[in-house]
Design a protein around this motif. Structure first.
Motif, PDB file in Angstrom:
ATOM      1  N   TYR A 141       0.841  -1.199   0.000  1.00  9.93           N
ATOM      2  CA  TYR A 141       0.000   0.000   0.000  1.00  9.93           C
ATOM      3  C   TYR A 141       0.876   1.249   0.000  1.00  9.93           C
ATOM      4  CZ  TYR A 141       0.702   0.580   5.110  1.00  9.93           C
ATOM      5  OH  TYR A 141       1.230   0.755   6.360  1.00  9.93           O
ATOM      6  N   ASN A 142       0.268   2.325  -0.467  1.00 12.44           N
ATOM      7  CA  ASN A 142       0.947   3.597  -0.560  1.00 12.44           C
ATOM      8  C   ASN A 142       0.434   4.534   0.517  1.00 12.44           C
ATOM      9  OD1 ASN A 142       2.982   4.041  -2.252  1.00 12.44           O
ATOM     10  ND2 ASN A 142       1.794   5.023  -3.879  1.00 12.44           N
ATOM     11  N   MET A 143       1.355   5.195   1.215  1.00 14.58           N
ATOM     12  CA  MET A 143       0.949   6.181   2.214  1.00 14.58           C
ATOM     13  C   MET A 143       2.001   7.274   2.247  1.00 14.58           C
ATOM     14  SD  MET A 143      -0.009   5.522   6.232  1.00 14.58           S
ATOM     15  CE  MET A 143       1.603   4.859   6.671  1.00 14.58           C
ATOM     16  N   GLU A 144       1.565   8.497   1.978  1.00 13.86           N
ATOM     17  CA  GLU A 144       2.476   9.648   1.985  1.00 13.86           C
ATOM     18  C   GLU A 144       3.753   9.371   1.194  1.00 13.86           C
ATOM     19  OE1 GLU A 144       2.714  10.111   6.176  1.00 13.86           O
ATOM     20  OE2 GLU A 144       0.660  10.862   6.307  1.00 13.86           O
ATOM     21  N   ASP A 145       3.559   8.921  -0.048  1.00 10.74           N
ATOM     22  CA  ASP A 145       4.676   8.688  -0.975  1.00 10.74           C
ATOM     23  C   ASP A 145       5.627   7.568  -0.560  1.00 10.74           C
ATOM     24  OD1 ASP A 145       3.695  10.683  -2.594  1.00 10.74           O
ATOM     25  OD2 ASP A 145       4.897  12.249  -1.625  1.00 10.74           O
ATOM     26  N   GLU A 146       5.236   6.785   0.418  1.00  9.11           N
ATOM     27  CA  GLU A 146       6.044   5.615   0.768  1.00  9.11           C
ATOM     28  C   GLU A 146       5.239   4.357   0.502  1.00  9.11           C
ATOM     29  OE1 GLU A 146       8.984   4.864   3.948  1.00  9.11           O
ATOM     30  OE2 GLU A 146       8.161   6.723   4.779  1.00  9.11           O
ATOM     31  N   THR A 147       5.954   3.277   0.177  1.00  7.61           N
ATOM     32  CA  THR A 147       5.302   1.996  -0.087  1.00  7.61           C
ATOM     33  C   THR A 147       5.572   1.046   1.069  1.00  7.61           C
ATOM     34  OG1 THR A 147       5.595   2.362  -2.445  1.00  7.61           O
ATOM     35  CG2 THR A 147       5.129   0.118  -1.760  1.00  7.61           C
ATOM     36  N   TRP A 148       4.518   0.401   1.542  1.00 10.03           N
ATOM     37  CA  TRP A 148       4.626  -0.520   2.673  1.00 10.03           C
ATOM     38  C   TRP A 148       4.042  -1.877   2.289  1.00 10.03           C
ATOM     39  CZ3 TRP A 148       7.062   1.226   7.004  1.00 10.03           C
ATOM     40  CH2 TRP A 148       7.197   2.619   7.150  1.00 10.03           C
ATOM     41  N   PRO A 149       4.574  -2.964   2.852  1.00 10.97           N
ATOM     42  CA  PRO A 149       3.994  -4.283   2.569  1.00 10.97           C
ATOM     43  C   PRO A 149       2.639  -4.438   3.258  1.00 10.97           C
ATOM     44  CG  PRO A 149       5.740  -4.487   4.220  1.00 10.97           C
ATOM     45  CD  PRO A 149       5.738  -3.054   3.773  1.00 10.97           C
ATOM     46  N   ALA A 150       1.647  -4.975   2.540  1.00 13.22           N
ATOM     47  CA  ALA A 150       0.305  -5.166   3.113  1.00 13.22           C
ATOM     48  C   ALA A 150      -0.071  -6.638   3.219  1.00 13.22           C
ATOM     49  CB  ALA A 150      -0.736  -4.432   2.269  1.00 13.22           C
ATOM     50  N   ALA A 151       0.643  -7.508   2.525  1.00 14.50           N
ATOM     51  CA  ALA A 151       0.426  -8.961   2.670  1.00 14.50           C
ATOM     52  C   ALA A 151       1.640  -9.663   2.081  1.00 14.50           C
ATOM     53  CB  ALA A 151      -0.845  -9.411   1.943  1.00 14.50           C
ATOM     54  N   TRP A 152       2.056 -10.734   2.736  1.00 15.48           N
ATOM     55  CA  TRP A 152       3.159 -11.534   2.200  1.00 15.48           C
ATOM     56  C   TRP A 152       3.004 -12.975   2.665  1.00 15.48           C
ATOM     57  CZ3 TRP A 152       3.954  -7.747   5.966  1.00 15.48           C
ATOM     58  CH2 TRP A 152       4.388  -8.187   7.229  1.00 15.48           C
ATOM     59  N   CYS A 153       3.730 -13.870   2.016  1.00 16.41           N
ATOM     60  CA  CYS A 153       3.650 -15.282   2.389  1.00 16.41           C
ATOM     61  C   CYS A 153       5.041 -15.882   2.319  1.00 16.41           C
ATOM     62  CB  CYS A 153       2.691 -16.032   1.469  1.00 16.41           C
ATOM     63  SG  CYS A 153       3.232 -16.108  -0.242  1.00 16.41           S
ATOM     64  N   SER A 154       5.211 -16.998   3.015  1.00 13.21           N
ATOM     65  CA  SER A 154       6.489 -17.698   2.933  1.00 13.21           C
ATOM     66  C   SER A 154       6.299 -19.166   3.255  1.00 13.21           C
ATOM     67  CB  SER A 154       7.517 -17.071   3.882  1.00 13.21           C
ATOM     68  OG  SER A 154       7.042 -17.134   5.203  1.00 13.21           O
ATOM     69  N   GLU A 155       7.249 -19.952   2.808  1.00 21.57           N
ATOM     70  CA  GLU A 155       7.290 -21.363   3.176  1.00 21.57           C
ATOM     71  C   GLU A 155       8.326 -21.456   4.285  1.00 21.57           C
ATOM     72  OE1 GLU A 155       7.244 -24.092  -0.041  1.00 21.57           O
ATOM     73  OE2 GLU A 155       5.974 -22.790  -1.268  1.00 21.57           O
ATOM     74  N   TYR A 156       7.974 -22.169   5.347  1.00 18.16           N
ATOM     75  CA  TYR A 156       8.841 -22.248   6.521  1.00 18.16           C
ATOM     76  C   TYR A 156       8.998 -23.727   6.849  1.00 18.16           C
ATOM     77  CZ  TYR A 156      10.593 -21.137  11.228  1.00 18.16           C
ATOM     78  OH  TYR A 156      11.362 -21.028  12.373  1.00 18.16           O
ATOM     79  N   ALA A 157      10.177 -24.290   6.565  1.00 14.20           N
ATOM     80  CA  ALA A 157      10.383 -25.740   6.666  1.00 14.20           C
ATOM     81  C   ALA A 157       9.263 -26.441   5.889  1.00 14.20           C
ATOM     82  CB  ALA A 157      10.479 -26.197   8.114  1.00 14.20           C
ATOM     83  N   LEU A 158       8.436 -27.274   6.538  1.00 17.24           N
ATOM     84  CA  LEU A 158       7.391 -28.002   5.805  1.00 17.24           C
ATOM     85  C   LEU A 158       6.075 -27.221   5.734  1.00 17.24           C
ATOM     86  CD1 LEU A 158       7.948 -31.556   7.367  1.00 17.24           C
ATOM     87  CD2 LEU A 158       8.798 -30.702   5.177  1.00 17.24           C
ATOM     88  N   GLY A 159       5.989 -26.097   6.442  1.00 20.03           N
ATOM     89  CA  GLY A 159       4.722 -25.366   6.543  1.00 20.03           C
ATOM     90  C   GLY A 159       4.696 -24.090   5.726  1.00 20.03           C
ATOM     91  N   ARG A 160       3.575 -23.393   5.828  1.00 18.89           N
ATOM     92  CA  ARG A 160       3.398 -22.145   5.088  1.00 18.89           C
ATOM     93  C   ARG A 160       2.784 -21.088   5.996  1.00 18.89           C
ATOM     94  NH1 ARG A 160       0.929 -23.956  -0.830  1.00 18.89           N
ATOM     95  NH2 ARG A 160       2.906 -24.676  -1.692  1.00 18.89           N
ATOM     96  N   THR A 161       3.227 -19.855   5.840  1.00 20.35           N
ATOM     97  CA  THR A 161       2.648 -18.755   6.604  1.00 20.35           C
ATOM     98  C   THR A 161       2.212 -17.637   5.657  1.00 20.35           C
ATOM     99  OG1 THR A 161       4.704 -17.508   6.883  1.00 20.35           O
ATOM    100  CG2 THR A 161       4.259 -19.211   8.515  1.00 20.35           C
ATOM    101  N   VAL A 162       1.134 -16.961   6.036  1.00 16.54           N
ATOM    102  CA  VAL A 162       0.661 -15.784   5.300  1.00 16.54           C
ATOM    103  C   VAL A 162       0.362 -14.702   6.326  1.00 16.54           C
ATOM    104  CG1 VAL A 162      -1.054 -14.828   3.689  1.00 16.54           C
ATOM    105  CG2 VAL A 162      -0.481 -17.275   3.580  1.00 16.54           C
ATOM    106  N   TYR A 163       0.778 -13.474   6.035  1.00 13.32           N
ATOM    107  CA  TYR A 163       0.362 -12.338   6.857  1.00 13.32           C
ATOM    108  C   TYR A 163      -0.462 -11.391   6.002  1.00 13.32           C
ATOM    109  CZ  TYR A 163      -0.023  -8.221   9.652  1.00 13.32           C
ATOM    110  OH  TYR A 163      -0.584  -7.151  10.341  1.00 13.32           O
ATOM    111  N   VAL A 164      -1.631 -10.996   6.514  1.00 11.22           N
ATOM    112  CA  VAL A 164      -2.521 -10.058   5.818  1.00 11.22           C
ATOM    113  C   VAL A 164      -2.736  -8.856   6.738  1.00 11.22           C
ATOM    114  CG1 VAL A 164      -4.843  -9.731   4.866  1.00 11.22           C
ATOM    115  CG2 VAL A 164      -3.644 -11.901   4.502  1.00 11.22           C
ATOM    116  N   MET A 165      -2.242  -7.689   6.323  1.00  6.45           N
ATOM    117  CA  MET A 165      -2.322  -6.501   7.176  1.00  6.45           C
ATOM    118  C   MET A 165      -3.745  -5.975   7.375  1.00  6.45           C
ATOM    119  SD  MET A 165      -2.648  -3.009   7.317  1.00  6.45           S
ATOM    120  CE  MET A 165      -2.272  -2.175   5.786  1.00  6.45           C
ATOM    121  N   PRO A 166      -4.586  -5.865   6.316  1.00  9.89           N
ATOM    122  CA  PRO A 166      -5.930  -5.334   6.544  1.00  9.89           C
ATOM    123  C   PRO A 166      -6.775  -6.250   7.425  1.00  9.89           C
ATOM    124  CG  PRO A 166      -5.369  -5.297   4.192  1.00  9.89           C
ATOM    125  CD  PRO A 166      -4.329  -6.115   4.881  1.00  9.89           C
TER     126      PRO A 166
END
Length: 210
Positions: free
Chosen positions: A161-186
């Motif tokens: 997302y964009n805020m005051e001319d800066e870009t910030w992460p709003a959601a990301w995912c990763s694989e962690y060993a055998l599992g998976r994680t997702v973060y959703v900011m909203p």
């Protein structure tokens, strides 16, 4: 056919002054894909390894900024994911990392606080990722959580997302060993879950992580 089991953990009443679980749990119920069952609890002891193992996915909406997460609970979450569990952290669920550096590393980002609730323009960063299928840029009213991404963590940024001319992460995912994680900011409160793009993002995150 095997019904997949998801666990949603958060807080009620005085334990959640800003993000009460009862505001959002029905929204999450509606977003569960076919073939999934949702269990809802405010019992942090469900983070213990032998109890989390019963679920295909753990969805975290804890308002735990003023709570100390025990090392047992932290170990349970990390072991669960490492052994192949799925973890979907929504908005305030990042509060779990406030007292546990291990969970910062699992999430791959450090929470820095937030500014005032406002309209944010959301951009799709990884259109080819399964979580982002059918989602395009949109504007939503939200509480903008700010993060510093930790070096050395492998992740795919899904939404920014964009805020005051800066870009910030709003959601990301990763694989962690055998599992998976997702973060959703909203996900600040019930109206956040009325946006079709966010609804789709959450449903597709459940399918990917679980």
């Amino acid at each position: 056919q095997h019904v997949k089991q998801a666990l949603l953990i958060g807080d009620y009443g005085d334990d959640a002054p800003y993000h009460p679980l009862d505001q959002i749990q029905n929204h999450i119920h509606k977003l569960m894909p076919e073939g999934w069952e949702l269990h809802v609890s405010d019992d942090y002891d469900l983070f213990e390894m032998e109890r989390l193992e019963a679920y295909d996915l753990c969805i975290v909406y804890t308002d735990a900024f003023n709570k100390k997460i025990s090392s047992r609970h932290a170990a349970g979450i990390i072991t669960y994911v490492a052994n192949g569990g799925g973890l979907l952290i929504l908005h305030c669920g990042v509060s779990l990392q406030e007292t546990r550096y291990e969970l910062k590393q699992l999430m791959g980002a450090q929470y820095r606080g937030h500014s005032d609730y406002r309209a944010l323009k959301m951009y799709v960063s990884s259109p080819a990722h399964p979580i982002m299928q059918g989602i395009s840029a949109f504007v939503m009213e939200e509480e903008p959580y700010e993060f510093t991404l930790l070096p050395g963590a492998e992740r795919t940024i899904l939404l920014e997302y964009n805020m005051e001319d800066e870009t910030w992460p709003a959601a990301w995912c990763s694989e962690y060993a055998l599992g998976r994680t997702v973060y959703v900011m909203p996900g600040h409160h019930a109206p956040s879950f009325d946006y079709p793009e966010l609804q789709r993002l959450i449903t597709q995150s459940i399918l990917w992580a679980g």
